[in-house]
Design a protein around this motif. Sequence first.
Motif, short mmCIF file in Angstrom:
data_model
loop_
_atom_site.label_atom_id
_atom_site.label_comp_id
_atom_site.label_asym_id
_atom_site.label_seq_id
_atom_site.Cartn_x
_atom_site.Cartn_y
_atom_site.Cartn_z
N VAL A 216 0.81 -1.24 -0.01
CA VAL A 216 -0.01 -0.09 0.05
C VAL A 216 0.83 1.16 0.12
O VAL A 216 0.55 2.29 -0.63
N LEU A 217 1.97 1.17 0.67
CA LEU A 217 2.84 2.36 0.87
C LEU A 217 3.47 2.49 -0.57
O LEU A 217 3.73 3.74 -1.01
N HIS A 218 3.89 1.30 -1.31
CA HIS A 218 4.51 1.62 -2.43
C HIS A 218 3.35 2.40 -3.58
O HIS A 218 3.97 3.11 -4.34
N ASN A 219 2.09 1.98 -3.58
CA ASN A 219 1.10 2.52 -4.15
C ASN A 219 0.86 4.05 -3.99
O ASN A 219 0.73 4.63 -4.74
N LEU A 220 0.97 4.27 -2.76
CA LEU A 220 0.82 5.60 -2.13
C LEU A 220 2.08 6.52 -2.65
O LEU A 220 1.97 7.65 -3.09
N SER A 221 2.97 5.93 -2.71
CA SER A 221 4.30 6.78 -3.22
C SER A 221 3.99 7.00 -4.73
O SER A 221 4.34 8.19 -5.08
N ARG A 222 3.49 6.07 -5.46
CA ARG A 222 3.12 6.54 -6.94
C ARG A 222 2.15 7.40 -6.95
O ARG A 222 1.97 8.57 -7.84
N ALA A 223 1.18 7.39 -5.94
CA ALA A 223 -0.22 8.24 -6.18
C ALA A 223 0.19 9.59 -5.80
O ALA A 223 -0.10 10.69 -6.25
N CYS A 224 1.09 9.95 -4.83
CA CYS A 224 1.79 11.20 -4.33
C CYS A 224 2.54 11.68 -5.66
O CYS A 224 2.43 12.97 -5.83
N ALA A 225 3.45 10.99 -6.14
CA ALA A 225 4.09 11.32 -7.38
C ALA A 225 3.09 12.05 -8.55
O ALA A 225 3.71 12.90 -9.09
N ALA A 226 2.17 11.27 -8.73
CA ALA A 226 1.28 11.72 -9.63
C ALA A 226 0.59 13.12 -9.55
O ALA A 226 0.27 13.68 -10.55
N VAL A 227 0.34 13.49 -8.31
CA VAL A 227 -0.23 14.69 -8.06
C VAL A 227 0.64 15.88 -7.53
O VAL A 227 0.58 17.04 -7.18
N GLY A 228 2.23 15.40 -7.88
CA GLY A 228 3.25 16.29 -7.57
C GLY A 228 3.86 16.35 -6.07
O GLY A 228 4.41 17.25 -5.66
N ASP A 229 3.41 15.53 -5.42
CA ASP A 229 3.73 15.59 -3.74
C ASP A 229 4.99 14.87 -3.54
O ASP A 229 5.04 13.43 -3.25
N SER A 230 6.02 15.38 -3.80
CA SER A 230 7.27 14.76 -4.03
C SER A 230 7.91 14.04 -2.59
O SER A 230 8.30 13.04 -2.69
N ALA A 231 7.45 15.09 -1.73
CA ALA A 231 7.81 14.69 -0.29
C ALA A 231 7.07 13.54 0.31
O ALA A 231 7.54 12.49 0.95
N GLY A 232 5.82 13.59 -0.12
CA GLY A 232 5.12 12.35 0.54
C GLY A 232 5.64 11.32 -0.33
O GLY A 232 5.27 10.11 0.26
N ALA A 233 5.57 11.33 -1.72
CA ALA A 233 5.96 10.14 -2.42
C ALA A 233 7.28 9.42 -1.83
O ALA A 233 7.57 8.05 -1.94
N ALA A 234 8.17 10.36 -1.55
CA ALA A 234 9.38 9.99 -0.96
C ALA A 234 9.52 9.23 0.15
O ALA A 234 10.00 8.21 0.59
N ASP A 235 8.50 9.66 1.15
CA ASP A 235 8.31 9.23 2.51
C ASP A 235 7.99 7.81 2.36
O ASP A 235 7.95 6.97 3.20
N ALA A 236 6.59 7.92 1.62
CA ALA A 236 5.85 6.51 1.50
C ALA A 236 6.93 5.40 0.82
O ALA A 236 7.00 4.03 1.48
N LEU A 237 7.61 5.77 0.06
CA LEU A 237 8.52 4.61 -0.82
C LEU A 237 9.81 4.06 0.34
O LEU A 237 9.99 3.09 0.25
N ARG A 238 10.20 5.05 1.04
CA ARG A 238 11.18 4.83 2.16
C ARG A 238 10.34 3.78 3.08
O ARG A 238 11.24 2.98 3.46
N ARG A 239 9.47 4.19 3.55
CA ARG A 239 8.67 3.38 4.56
C ARG A 239 8.51 2.07 4.11
O ARG A 239 8.50 0.84 4.79
N SER A 240 7.87 1.97 2.64
CA SER A 240 7.74 0.67 2.20
C SER A 240 9.20 -0.31 2.09
O SER A 240 9.37 -1.31 2.38
N GLN A 241 10.03 0.54 1.53
CA GLN A 241 11.58 -0.22 1.29
C GLN A 241 12.05 -0.76 2.50
O GLN A 241 12.54 -1.97 2.67
#
Length: 281
Positions: A216-241
């Motif tokens: 879910v966090l991986h998907n959230l990181s992509r969704a954040c990136a899609a709306v230009g929320d780079s900080a949110g995308a990076a945070d979600a991706l790191r948590r997923s990893q």
Amino acid sequence: MPSPHARTSTPDFGTTRLGSLSKARDYHLRALTILERALGGDHPACATTLNNLGNVERQAGDADGAVHAHERAVDIRRAHFGVSHPDVATSLNNLSNAYADAGNFAAARRCAEQAVEIDTETLGTRHPALAADLINHGVILHELGRSEEASQVLEQSLGIYEKAFGAAHPDVAVILNDLAAVRQALGEPEQAKDLLARAASILDTAAVADPSLAAVLHNLSRACAAVGDSAGAADALRRSQIIRAKPAVADPPAGAGVIGASWLLRLDKDVATVEFDFDLQ
């Protein structure tokens, strides 16, 4: 920009996992042979074992083997219980998933619709089993490009689960994840992001750590990136990893009634990193 999900038809299990699945398959085949000799090949107990065998085949990536096992289970239960029995609906859902794994979405949809019809008639419109049917149906509709219908069906399943289990139940998070993928396809990225954020919050506060949280966090990181929320995308991706780097949570016994209601939650197992339009460092 890729969609917030990635469905794979051939799961990439490690050697140990494949070994355990092979043993489970052998045990179920032995059990089936014993039951067929003792009770006959058309006994309901054989259908139960076939369902378990089919689930093992799916986990091992043998879609054709899973289809064969679940087709037999459906035939046995129809002959024993009649065509409109909840056990038949359960087998139809399993068969629907197997057909989808094999890429036969038309057949998968027919099975899912039959399961919905049976459980609506026999269990009523508020039963969680119906919600599971609706999830399968909704995801199939999405796979077929009928995302508007998929959204309506998944919303219905979400309402049933929220009333039955509460708004913070992990199963609610699974539906939210699937619904987010549909909203993304409908050109509603902000709604997709909000749904995934809610799903992540539910799983993050669960009493037992849920391995689905990483997906879910991986998907959230992509969704954040899609709306230009780079900080949110990076945070979600790191948590997923971070979650993925931890030792794997033990899987349930292979074939032990795994529903597999959510397909969109699965990610490519070989994805180690994901590239977005921002620096993850």
